[in-house]
Scaffold this motif. Structure first.
Motif, PDB file in Angstrom:
ATOM      1  N   GLY A 105      19.193  -7.618  17.801  1.00  0.00           N
ATOM      2  CA  GLY A 105      18.587  -6.747  18.800  1.00  0.00           C
ATOM      3  C   GLY A 105      17.690  -7.552  19.721  1.00  0.00           C
ATOM      4  O   GLY A 105      17.164  -8.602  19.338  1.00  0.00           O
ATOM      5  N   SER A 106      17.531  -7.079  20.955  1.00  0.00           N
ATOM      6  CA  SER A 106      16.673  -7.755  21.929  1.00  0.00           C
ATOM      7  C   SER A 106      15.818  -6.730  22.653  1.00  0.00           C
ATOM      8  O   SER A 106      16.154  -5.540  22.697  1.00  0.00           O
ATOM      9  CB  SER A 106      17.511  -8.539  22.938  1.00  0.00           C
ATOM     10  N   SER A 107      14.679  -7.204  23.190  1.00  0.00           N
ATOM     11  CA  SER A 107      13.713  -6.342  23.895  1.00  0.00           C
ATOM     12  C   SER A 107      13.383  -5.118  23.047  1.00  0.00           C
ATOM     13  O   SER A 107      13.523  -3.975  23.471  1.00  0.00           O
ATOM     14  CB  SER A 107      14.265  -5.916  25.259  1.00  0.00           C
ATOM     15  N   ILE A 108      12.917  -5.372  21.814  1.00  0.00           N
ATOM     16  CA  ILE A 108      12.726  -4.310  20.823  1.00  0.00           C
ATOM     17  C   ILE A 108      11.309  -3.764  20.875  1.00  0.00           C
ATOM     18  O   ILE A 108      10.338  -4.509  20.994  1.00  0.00           O
ATOM     19  CB  ILE A 108      13.027  -4.837  19.407  1.00  0.00           C
ATOM     20  N   SER A 109      11.200  -2.460  20.769  1.00  0.00           N
ATOM     21  CA  SER A 109       9.925  -1.773  20.573  1.00  0.00           C
ATOM     22  C   SER A 109       9.951  -1.131  19.189  1.00  0.00           C
ATOM     23  O   SER A 109      11.023  -0.846  18.640  1.00  0.00           O
ATOM     24  CB  SER A 109       9.698  -0.717  21.650  1.00  0.00           C
ATOM     25  N   PHE A 110       8.754  -0.880  18.625  1.00  0.00           N
ATOM     26  CA  PHE A 110       8.661  -0.355  17.263  1.00  0.00           C
ATOM     27  C   PHE A 110       7.788   0.902  17.235  1.00  0.00           C
ATOM     28  O   PHE A 110       6.795   1.004  17.955  1.00  0.00           O
ATOM     29  CB  PHE A 110       8.069  -1.400  16.311  1.00  0.00           C
ATOM     30  N   LEU A 111       8.197   1.842  16.388  1.00  0.00           N
ATOM     31  CA  LEU A 111       7.447   3.081  16.164  1.00  0.00           C
ATOM     32  C   LEU A 111       7.305   3.265  14.662  1.00  0.00           C
ATOM     33  O   LEU A 111       8.289   3.206  13.923  1.00  0.00           O
ATOM     34  CB  LEU A 111       8.179   4.273  16.778  1.00  0.00           C
ATOM     35  N   TRP A 112       6.066   3.508  14.200  1.00  0.00           N
ATOM     36  CA  TRP A 112       5.793   3.699  12.774  1.00  0.00           C
ATOM     37  C   TRP A 112       5.516   5.168  12.502  1.00  0.00           C
ATOM     38  O   TRP A 112       4.854   5.842  13.281  1.00  0.00           O
ATOM     39  CB  TRP A 112       4.589   2.863  12.348  1.00  0.00           C
ATOM     40  N   MET A 113       6.021   5.629  11.353  1.00  0.00           N
ATOM     41  CA  MET A 113       5.835   7.027  10.961  1.00  0.00           C
ATOM     42  C   MET A 113       5.267   7.091   9.546  1.00  0.00           C
ATOM     43  O   MET A 113       5.655   6.320   8.666  1.00  0.00           O
ATOM     44  CB  MET A 113       7.172   7.784  11.010  1.00  0.00           C
ATOM     45  N   ASN A 135      -8.469  -1.281   3.532  1.00  0.00           N
ATOM     46  CA  ASN A 135      -9.201  -0.353   2.658  1.00  0.00           C
ATOM     47  C   ASN A 135      -8.474   0.995   2.576  1.00  0.00           C
ATOM     48  O   ASN A 135      -8.984   2.025   3.030  1.00  0.00           O
ATOM     49  CB  ASN A 135     -10.635  -0.164   3.143  1.00  0.00           C
ATOM     50  N   VAL A 136      -7.304   0.978   2.002  1.00  0.00           N
ATOM     51  CA  VAL A 136      -6.460   2.169   1.958  1.00  0.00           C
ATOM     52  C   VAL A 136      -7.167   3.315   1.250  1.00  0.00           C
ATOM     53  O   VAL A 136      -8.041   3.113   0.399  1.00  0.00           O
ATOM     54  CB  VAL A 136      -5.116   1.872   1.263  1.00  0.00           C
ATOM     55  N   THR A 137      -6.789   4.525   1.609  1.00  0.00           N
ATOM     56  CA  THR A 137      -7.267   5.730   0.930  1.00  0.00           C
ATOM     57  C   THR A 137      -6.077   6.425   0.277  1.00  0.00           C
ATOM     58  O   THR A 137      -4.925   6.057   0.497  1.00  0.00           O
ATOM     59  CB  THR A 137      -7.957   6.690   1.912  1.00  0.00           C
ATOM     60  N   ARG A 138      -6.379   7.450  -0.490  1.00  0.00           N
ATOM     61  CA  ARG A 138      -5.323   8.188  -1.188  1.00  0.00           C
ATOM     62  C   ARG A 138      -4.356   8.875  -0.224  1.00  0.00           C
ATOM     63  O   ARG A 138      -3.257   9.264  -0.620  1.00  0.00           O
ATOM     64  CB  ARG A 138      -5.948   9.217  -2.126  1.00  0.00           C
ATOM     65  N   TYR A 139      -4.772   9.019   1.041  1.00  0.00           N
ATOM     66  CA  TYR A 139      -3.922   9.681   2.025  1.00  0.00           C
ATOM     67  C   TYR A 139      -2.984   8.701   2.734  1.00  0.00           C
ATOM     68  O   TYR A 139      -2.262   9.083   3.641  1.00  0.00           O
ATOM     69  CB  TYR A 139      -4.795  10.408   3.052  1.00  0.00           C
ATOM     70  N   ASP A 140      -3.021   7.436   2.307  1.00  0.00           N
ATOM     71  CA  ASP A 140      -2.159   6.416   2.906  1.00  0.00           C
ATOM     72  C   ASP A 140      -0.918   6.154   2.064  1.00  0.00           C
ATOM     73  O   ASP A 140      -0.278   5.104   2.180  1.00  0.00           O
ATOM     74  CB  ASP A 140      -2.940   5.104   3.079  1.00  0.00           C
ATOM     75  N   ARG A 141      -0.538   7.092   1.230  1.00  0.00           N
ATOM     76  CA  ARG A 141       0.612   6.898   0.339  1.00  0.00           C
ATOM     77  C   ARG A 141       1.922   6.801   1.121  1.00  0.00           C
ATOM     78  O   ARG A 141       2.802   6.057   0.812  1.00  0.00           O
ATOM     79  CB  ARG A 141       0.730   8.054  -0.661  1.00  0.00           C
ATOM     80  N   GLY A 142       2.037   7.584   2.191  1.00  0.00           N
ATOM     81  CA  GLY A 142       3.309   7.627   2.917  1.00  0.00           C
ATOM     82  C   GLY A 142       4.078   8.897   2.592  1.00  0.00           C
ATOM     83  O   GLY A 142       3.485   9.911   2.207  1.00  0.00           O
ATOM     84  N   PRO A 143       5.405   8.881   2.737  1.00  0.00           N
ATOM     85  CA  PRO A 143       6.276   7.709   2.927  1.00  0.00           C
ATOM     86  C   PRO A 143       6.188   7.145   4.349  1.00  0.00           C
ATOM     87  O   PRO A 143       6.167   7.901   5.311  1.00  0.00           O
ATOM     88  CB  PRO A 143       7.671   8.249   2.640  1.00  0.00           C
ATOM     89  N   PHE A 144       6.165   5.805   4.439  1.00  0.00           N
ATOM     90  CA  PHE A 144       6.139   5.120   5.719  1.00  0.00           C
ATOM     91  C   PHE A 144       7.549   4.632   6.076  1.00  0.00           C
ATOM     92  O   PHE A 144       8.304   4.200   5.205  1.00  0.00           O
ATOM     93  CB  PHE A 144       5.193   3.921   5.678  1.00  0.00           C
ATOM     94  N   SER A 145       7.870   4.727   7.354  1.00  0.00           N
ATOM     95  CA  SER A 145       9.134   4.186   7.852  1.00  0.00           C
ATOM     96  C   SER A 145       8.890   3.621   9.244  1.00  0.00           C
ATOM     97  O   SER A 145       7.893   3.949   9.891  1.00  0.00           O
ATOM     98  CB  SER A 145      10.224   5.269   7.898  1.00  0.00           C
ATOM     99  N   CYS A 146       9.777   2.747   9.684  1.00  0.00           N
ATOM    100  CA  CYS A 146       9.648   2.194  11.028  1.00  0.00           C
ATOM    101  C   CYS A 146      10.953   2.431  11.789  1.00  0.00           C
ATOM    102  O   CYS A 146      12.034   2.479  11.199  1.00  0.00           O
ATOM    103  CB  CYS A 146       9.301   0.710  11.005  1.00  0.00           C
ATOM    104  N   ARG A 147      10.800   2.603  13.091  1.00  0.00           N
ATOM    105  CA  ARG A 147      11.942   2.805  13.984  1.00  0.00           C
ATOM    106  C   ARG A 147      11.923   1.712  15.036  1.00  0.00           C
ATOM    107  O   ARG A 147      10.901   1.490  15.685  1.00  0.00           O
ATOM    108  CB  ARG A 147      11.868   4.181  14.640  1.00  0.00           C
ATOM    109  N   ALA A 148      13.038   1.001  15.171  1.00  0.00           N
ATOM    110  CA  ALA A 148      13.171  -0.045  16.192  1.00  0.00           C
ATOM    111  C   ALA A 148      14.117   0.471  17.271  1.00  0.00           C
ATOM    112  O   ALA A 148      15.147   1.087  16.967  1.00  0.00           O
ATOM    113  CB  ALA A 148      13.724  -1.329  15.576  1.00  0.00           C
TER     114      ALA A 148
END
Length: 341
Positions: free
Chosen positions: A152-160, A185-198
């Motif tokens: 991929g080229s000229s990529i942007s990223f979005l985190w969810m 300094n993570v908190t209990r609300y940082d569990r996720g689920p985390f994903s990324c979009r390119a």
């Protein structure tokens, strides 16, 4: 001589003006933009022109030139670039990301110059998310996750985070062009689920989600006695005391009476046929062996003493004047009604 010079100058000025007008009237229109790597694109003149002698260049680099029906290109474009000598349209095939740039056609017959930019992009494939570690401690650990692609080229990223977009803030950093997420300094609300979009202008892709295990607590403890917050009960009652604490992993719960441990663990304490000798402070102690933190909560459970005979007699004495007054007020209208003028 002067008239001839003036006439020559007028002709040159007219030719220059015509060239400028011609240049301003012509546009270059790509057949597609952006262009996918490996595809072909044609840069056409609008309106179409018959260019007897002209050249195409990208940036400062010559691609090809032609005179009449004869054209010549530079070696690096051999087999990939061709021009329609009747319309001046340039066709590039098997385009590369490096072919992105500003394309200019310039002609001396007729006189014109026009430019247009094209962008060549590589589609995105195989979006992946990698975390440095997934087992974390609340308030003391930092999470670092990196989003990557195979191509991929000229990529942007979005985190969810679930369905919510993750944005940079005091504890959250997005670096490396947005491809790296750091949570300090993570908190209990940082569990996720985390994903990324390119994504780029021609394609996009999403990673599989990652969920963090965050140890925290115990805290926010609560006691419920027979399902409510009452702490006074009649003698002989059967009581169920339920202890809760916010903790991950779940806290180990131990009970104590008057400060001394009792032989009961877990969230439930049962007191059957509650008697006077059982009145007093009951404590629930919570321990998390991952955070090495403890917390406790105490409730004073007491017997609700019934009225004694003397207490009941005192109440009756207090109520007697009130009852007499109410009776008098009830009788008074009837008595008043018996008089006649």
């Amino acid at each position: 001589m002067e008239k001839k010079s003036e006439g020559t100058l007028a002709i040159l000025l007219l030719a220059l003006i015509q060239g400028v007008l011609a240049s301003g009237a012509v546009e270059i229109k790509p057949s597609i933009n952006p262009v996918v790597v490996g595809n072909s694109v044609t840069l056409s003149l609008s309106p179409s022109k018959i260019l007897k002698s002209a050249s195409w260049a990208v940036g400062e680099s010559l691609i090809l030139n032609w005179l009449g029906d004869q054209q010549a290109g530079v070696p690096s474009y051999n087999g990939r670039a061709s021009v329609n000598v009747l319309t001046g349209a340039l066709t590039l095939s098997s385009v590369k990301v490096a072919d992105s740039g500003l394309y200019t056609v310039q002609s001396s017959d007729p006189q014109l110059k026009a430019s247009a930019s094209i962008t060549v992009l590589e589609p995105i494939s195989n979006v992946a998310l990698r975390a440095n570690q997934t087992t974390l401690m609340e308030f003391s650990s930092s999470a670092v996750a990196t989003c990557s692609v195979s191509s991929g080229s000229s990529i942007s990223f979005l985190w969810m985070n679930g369905s919510a977009e993750v944005k940079a803030s005091g504890r959250v950093q997005l670096t490396d062009g947005g491809s790296t997420l750091t949570m300090v300094n993570v908190t209990r609300y940082d569990r996720g689920p985390f994903s990324c979009r390119a994504f780029n202008l021609i394609s996009n892709g999403s990673s599989d989600p990652v969920t963090f295990t965050i140890s925290y607590g115990p805290d926010n403890m609560a006691l419920k006695i027979n399902g409510n917050n009452t702490t006074s009960f009649p003698i002989g009652s059967n009581l169920t005391v339920l202890c809760s604490a916010q903790s991950s992993p779940p806290a180990r719960l131990q009970w104590a009476f008057r400060g001394e441990p009792v032989n009961t663990t877990g969230p439930l304490l049962e007191l059957l046929s509650f008697g006077k000798d059982q009145s007093g402070p009951y404590s629930c102690l919570a321990f998390n062996n991952h955070t090495n933190m403890t917390s406790n909560i105490t409730a004073h459970i007491m017997i609700a003493e019934p009225f004694s005979g003397s207490q009941q007699q005192a109440v009756n004495v207090m109520l007697l004047p009130l009852l007499l007054l109410v009776g008098f007020l009830v009788i008074l209208p009837d008595a008043g009604g018996s008089f006649s003028p």
